[in-house]
Every structure is written in structure tokens, then in C-alpha cells.
Design an enzyme around this catalytic site. Structure first.
Site, PDB file in Angstrom:
ATOM      1  CE1 TYR A 154      -2.879  -2.593   4.637  1.00 39.03           C
ATOM      2  CE2 TYR A 154      -3.275  -0.405   4.196  1.00 39.03           C
ATOM      3  CZ  TYR A 154      -3.351  -1.831   3.717  1.00 39.03           C
ATOM      4  OH  TYR A 154      -3.483  -2.035   2.661  1.00 39.03           O
ATOM      5  CB  SER A 185      -0.942   0.047   1.200  1.00 39.85           C
ATOM      6  OG  SER A 185      -1.247   1.316   1.683  1.00 39.85           O
TER       7      SER A 185
END
Ligand code: ZN
Length: 685
Positions: free
Chosen positions: A583, A570
Site C-alpha cells: 500500500y 496516505s
């Protein structure tokens, strides 16, 4: 073999087709053609044809006597009236007066005599159908009949089995000369109910659809009865290792041996897909002491050559725990096969009319103790090769039970292999950029995974869609169709990942591309986040990538033709967002993982690349979440989703295209491609 004719079904077919203006003759022709095409012991992949002589109205509304004959490109099992083009019979019959006729001219006359100029090309055996007088003519390459006629004394065996009920036509390649010879044989004894075409197949005749069809069934049954007196050959077995390695262990080794470096570019390979088959009959055949004699003696019927090449590759039996030895032996055997094929082409090339040599890779591999593999440019082609190989096993085992299998000569075989009219059955296919490659995509039930699987399949790859949610994977696979494989897999569980990769290898023979995409976002302020939550995120957003990459690399190294690892990292990996530590941290570790794989496996030709995407509608970024975020910032949904330099919303398809490009860039590794519409703060240095 039993007749599958059902009076009620025949009538239903007539009624059904009548609604679309199809006359009874053609409707019944379609009905029995499907009956024949539905039984692989009679007809396999384009190997057979049928016809009916009838009357139709031509385009001017005038009556025309025609032959409706199977058209090229249609499968008998699913044929429709449109697959039986009508050709003017008078024109075809006139050709009988000629002494010789080149194939191109035969095709031209046939096309010029079509009632509908847009109809498909009539079968290459059209003239044979036209030159005999019967209303219905059926032709198959029935396996049992082939066992009987693939013998040195086939004519005597046919006389013994069929008496004078069938005429006997010596082997001639299909085309004008065969049609003429068959007509001559028929005319010497017009009472015959059909013809045997030596080393090729059988024709039956009838005044109605049922008669021609049931004669076929009867003659095939007589051949079966003749064979069953002795049963299939029980071949004397060779000595096998105590424990044989599994198909999933062996397949990547064979796949790697049966490959060619591609002239397209350094690092490119011509790869094939594998399809495995085994049964008692196959095992008896491949494990026979004399397998090299009977398996390499030629084809059971000539048109198989375009699916299986003239002979299979035979490798030694693979012993459990000794796969390195097997790899060496398989590579040697494959090189020998390719040399033999090139020598065969060199011997026969004067007959090729200037055609270039086909690739020398085998299309069938026999593995003693294990079974056989069909090989092809796609999963479908591999399955077809396996079907044809299995028919050869049946046919040759049958032939060896009553005598010694004998095929046509090498030059006759070559003529069919390089015959443009036969090759036309394969269709004109432009090779796609990922043809022959196998791609595994994790998180394939989600938006990005599903879009990636679709993009890879459209580029020619065979795809396996892995997802923890089996239904979601199946749903994505369904939108792709074809051979797309859906597998339930928990990527955080090593055993589950291994099982999934074994399933992929069992289905396609190996793995070339792994797209490690599965992920989920955990949030929490890093100073007080629960460690258990952080570890949970690391399990999925880092360790799972490692597990998938490890499993993929294991298969790729066995194949020895490089490979491609692709990771979804990401934007968080380079540009953390507030409270997204749980995350972003494992994603940052995954970014380094990409580089480590690129470094450690570059020498093995394995590339590792990542896509760094942001703000994609998906399971992580749901509709409600988008609404809420947009509202909080006083933006419309569209403005929120296009909040980037280009002011364009980034989609799952954009990410899929980035993965696809990375898969195709053979000189690119350790690369991160940003797909976020532009965000300077997240731009990679
Ligand atoms: Zn044929």
C-alpha cells in the site's frame, strides 16, 4: 395547443386545498396557474403571472375585497396558495387616479396593502391585473404569440388573427405606466377577451378560472395556426466544415473563452457552467447564413434579458481536428462580445440609476453545425439560460417564417436589464467561494470521497461523483441533490476514465478541480509478497492517480484558466507501517507524482496538492477492523481512534475540509496537508 383542463382534477384541487382552509376561487386559481406554468411554450422561468379577484378575511377577521396575484419568487408550475399574496383591491384601484408613480412607491403601496405582512412581493404586473374588472386574469409570454407580435406590423397581424377580440397595447415597460395604458385600451373596447402587449406577451380575461385559461389556449392556438400556415423559417444555411467537432470537445474551449480574470486575486477566474442543447430547429437556426442578423436583433420578450443578456455570442463552426483554430476564433469572438457589451453599457448608462455594469460575459453561445450552450453561475442557471435561448430560437424562427423578427429598442431592453424589480427575480445570492467551478471526485462512493463531494458542493461547485460502484456513487450524489452527477468509473482503466471525463464535460462544460481519491489497501511482508499483488496495488494507488490527473489536465489546458489537482496520499507514503509495503510504496510514488505535476504544470496555472490522512473510518478502516485492532492493543475503540497527539478522532469531513482549503489556496502548490490528529513519526520534514 389543447386545453389541459380536466373537470375532475379541478374539483380534486378544490377539495384538496379546502382541507387547509383555502376557498374555491383561490384553489381554482392555483389549479389553472399550474396548468399554464407546466407548459414551456406558455410560461418559462418566472415569465408570466395570474390573478383572481375575491374576498378573504383580514387579520382582524373582517371581510376584505382582494386581488390574489402571483408573488415574486414563485414558479407558476408549482405554485401554492401561499404564492398568491392577497392585496386590498380598493387601495390598488385608487392608484389609477395618479398620473405617474415611481416603481419604489408602487412596491411600497402594494406591500402596505397586503393582507399578510409576511407575504411575498406581489408581481410587478399587479396593477395591470387590478385595473381590469374581470375576476380571473391570466398572463403569459407564449412563444407562438411572440412570433406574431415581434414584427414591425404586429398590430395589423393581430387584427388579422384575432379581429377585435383582443385589445392592442403598444410596448411600455412593466409598471404603473403600462398598467394605466392597458386599462385605457381595455376601456375603449370593454368587450375584448384579453390584451396583446406588443413585443411582450398576452393577457386573457374570464369570469371564471376555466374561461380565462381556455381563452389563453385558444388565442395561442390561433397564433400557432397563423404561423403554421408557413411552418417555422427554414434558414438558408452557411457553408459548414465537412466534420464538426463534438460538444464535449468544444465546450472547454468555449468555457475558457467566456471567462474573466477575477479581481479577487491573481489566478482567480470568474467561471461559468455550460449547458448544451441541440435539435433540428436549433441546428437550422444556428447554422443559418444570416444568424448574426436575426439572433442579434434582440429578445423575444423583455424579461429574458436577465437570463440571456441582450444577444448571444456567435462563434464559427468548429472543425474536427482544427480545434486550435477554433480556440483562437472563439477567443476573438468572446472578446468582441465583451467589448460590445461594455460599449452598450456606456451608451445607455445614464438610464442605469447609478448601477454598476453587470459582468460582460455571454450567457448564450451559438455554435453553427453543433447547437447552443446556455451559460450560468451554476448548472441550474446554465440550464435556465439554455431553456430561454431555445424559446428564443423557436420564437424567432416562427417570426421569420411570416415576416422579419423585430424586438424592442436597445434602450427599452437596457431598462429591463438594469431594472431592480426585474433583477429581484434572480434573488439575492451571495456568491459561494467555488461558484462556477466543476469538481470531479473519484472514490466518491466511499466515506472520504462522499464527504469531499458534499463539502465542495456546499462551497458552490458543481460536482461529479465517480466510483467503480455505480450505486454507491448514486447514493452519495443523492445526499447532495441539485445537479450532482454520479458516474460509474474504473479509474484503473484509461478508457473508463476518458469516458467519465467526457460525461462531466458534456454535463458542465469543463473541469476545474480533480480530487483523485480512490484507493484501497493491500498488505503483505515485502520480502515475500506476490509481485502480482504489488502490481495490482500500483494500478490503483499510483497509475490510476496518473490516469485521472492526465485526463483532468487535458481539459484544463483546453480551458486555459488553470486548475487544481488534489490527491489522497496516505500516511503510508511518509511513515510506512509494518506489512503495509504494497500500500505504502505506490502511495509514496503518488506523493512524488503530486510534485511532478506541480512542477510541470505550474506555468499553466495548474496546482497540485495532496492530503496525507490517517485512521479515518471508511471502506479501508471498517468497523470490524477497528474493533479487532483496538482489542489487540487493549484499548477502547474511542481510544484507538483518538490515538494521536490531539487525542481526537479524525473524520472523513476533516479530510474533506483539508481538500477544500487546498482548492481555495490559489498560491499553494506541491503542498501536503497532514490530517491525522498529530503523529510525530509521520510528520513531514
Ligand atoms: Zn409579462
Amino acid at each position: 395547443m389543447k386545453s389541459a383542463w380536466v373537470e375532475r382534477d379541478a374539483k380534486a384541487a378544490v377539495d384538496h386545498w379546502a382541507k387547509t382552509g383555502v376557498a374555491t376561487d383561490l384553489a381554482l386559481r392555483v389549479y389553472t396557474t399550474r396548468l399554464l406554468g407546466g407548459d414551456p411554450k406558455l410560461v418559462l422561468h418566472g415569465g408570466g403571472n395570474t390573478s383572481v379577484k375575491t374576498h378573504v378575511q383580514d387579520l382582524l377577521g373582517e371581510d376584505a375585497e382582494v386581488l390574489c396575484v402571483k408573488g415574486s419568487g414563485w414558479d407558476m408550475g408549482s405554485i401554492e396558495p401561499a404564492g398568491m399574496p392577497a392585496v386590498r383591491l380598493e387601495a390598488l384601484r385608487k392608484l389609477r387616479a395618479r398620473t405617474a408613480m415611481p416603481d419604489e412607491e408602487m412596491v411600497r403601496v402594494q406591500r402596505a396593502s397586503l393582507i399578510d405582512p409576511q407575504a411575498p412581493n406581489p408581481s410587478v404586473e399587479t396593477l395591470l391585473h387590478a385595473f381590469v374588472p374581470h375576476k380571473f386574469v391570466d398572463h403569459t409570454h407564449a412563444t407562438a404569440v411572440l412570433s406574431l407580435i415581434d414584427q414591425a406590423d404586429s398590430e395589423a397581424l393581430c387584427a388579422e388573427t384575432y379581429g377585435r377580440r383582443l385589445g392592442f397595447v403598444p410596448y411600455i415597460m412593466p409598471g404603473f405606466a403600462l398598467a394605466k395604458k392597458a386599462a385605457e385600451v381595455f376601456e375603449k373596447n370593454p368587450e375584448v377577451e384579453g390584451l396583446i402587449l406588443d413585443k411582450h406577451g398576452i393577457f386573457t380575461f374570464g369570469n371564471d378560472a376555466r374561461e380565462a385559461y381556455e381563452r389563453m389556449i385558444e388565442f395561442v392556438t390561433l397564433a400557432e395556426e397563423r404561423l403554421h400556415k408557413k411552418g417555422n423559417a427554414k434558414f438558408a444555411g452557411t457553408r459548414l466544415p465537412h466534420r464538426i467537432a463534438s460538444a464535449a470537445e468544444v465546450a472547454p474551449v468555449i468555457r475558457g473563452a467566456c471567462t474573466l480574470r477575477d479581481a479577487y486575486g491573481e489566478g482567480a477566474h470568474k467561471r461559468l457552467i455550460l449547458h448544451f442543447r441541440s435539435s433540428d430547429t436549433i441546428l437550422n437556426y444556428v447554422s443559418g447564413k444570416d444568424v448574426a442578423r436575426y439572433a442579434r436583433a434582440g429578445l423575444i420578450t423583455p424579461d429574458h434579458v436577465i437570463r440571456t443578456k441582450p444577444w448571444p455570442l456567435i462563434v464559427p463552426a468548429p472543425e474536427t481536428g482544427k480545434l486550435d483554430d477554433f480556440k483562437n476564433a472563439a477567443q476573438q469572438a468572446a472578446h468582441k462580445f465583451m467589448d460590445d457589451y461594455a460599449a452598450y453599457f456606456a451608451r445607455q448608462k445614464a438610464r442605469a440609476n447609478g448601477a454598476a455594469m453587470h459582468d460582460p460575459l455571454p450567457r448564450v453561445v451559438l455554435v453553427p453545425g453543433l447547437g447552443l450552450f446556455g451559460l450560468g453561475a451554476s448548472a441550474k442557471d446554465a440550464r435556465v439560460a439554455a431553456d430561454v435561448a431555445e424559446a428564443a430560437v423557436e420564437g424567432i424562427s416562427g417570426a421569420e417564417a411570416i415576416g422579419a423578427f423585430k424586438s424592442i429598442s436597445e434602450s427599452d431592453m437596457f431598462d429591463v436589464e438594469y431594472w431592480p424589480l426585474e433583477l429581484a427575480k434572480l434573488g439575492q445570492r451571495k456568491p459561494l467561494p467555488l461558484a462556477g467551478q466543476v469538481a470531479v471526485i473519484t472514490g466518491a462512493g466511499g466515506a472520504i470521497g462522499a464527504a469531499t463531494a458534499k463539502a465542495f458542493a456546499q462551497a458552490g461547485a458543481e460536482v461529479a461523483l465517480l466510483d467503480i460502484d455505480a450505486d454507491a456513487a448514486a447514493k452519495s450524489a443523492k445526499t447532495i441533490g441539485g445537479a450532482a452527477l454520479a458516474i460509474a468509473c474504473d479509474v484503473t482503466n484509461a478508457a473508463s476514465v476518458d469516458t467519465a471525463f467526457n460525461q462531466v464535460v458534456a454535463a458542465f462544460g469543463g473541469v476545474d478541480i480533480a480530487v483523485s481519491n480512490a484507493g484501497a489497501a493491500w498488505q503483505g511482508k515485502i520480502g515475500d509478497v506476490d509481485e502480482a499483488l504489488l502490481r495490482e496495488s500500483f494500478e490503483l494507488n499510483f497509475f490510476a492517480h496518473q490516469k485521472v490527473a492526465q485526463a483532468a489536465v487535458k481539459v484544463m489546458l483546453k480551458q486555459g484558466m488553470g486548475g487544481c489537482l488534489l490527491f489522497n496520499v496516505s500516511k503510508q507514503a511518509v511513515n510506512p507501517g509494518p506489512d503495509f509495503g504494497p500500500y505504502g510504496l505506490p502511495k509514496a510514488a503518488t506523493l512524488l507524482l503530486v510534485r511532478q505535476y506541480a512542477l510541470d504544470y505550474g506555468a499553466a496555472g495548474i496546482r497540485a496538492n495532496a492530503v496525507n490522512a490517517d485512521r479515518i473510518r471508511s471502506g479501508l478502516l471498517t468497523q470490524d477492523f477497528i474493533k479487532e485492532r483496538a482489542k489487540a492493543r487493549g484499548l477502547s475503540e474511542k481510544e484507538y481512534m483518538s490515538g494521536n497527539l490531539l487525542q481526537r478522532e479524525v473524520t472523513a469531513e476533516d479530510v474533506a475540509q483539508a481538500f477544500l482549503h487546498q482548492a481555495l489556496e490559489l498560491k499553494t502548490t506541491a503542498n501536503v496537508t497532514t490530517v491525522d490528529g498529530g503523529n510525530i513519526a509521520a510528520a513531514l520534514r
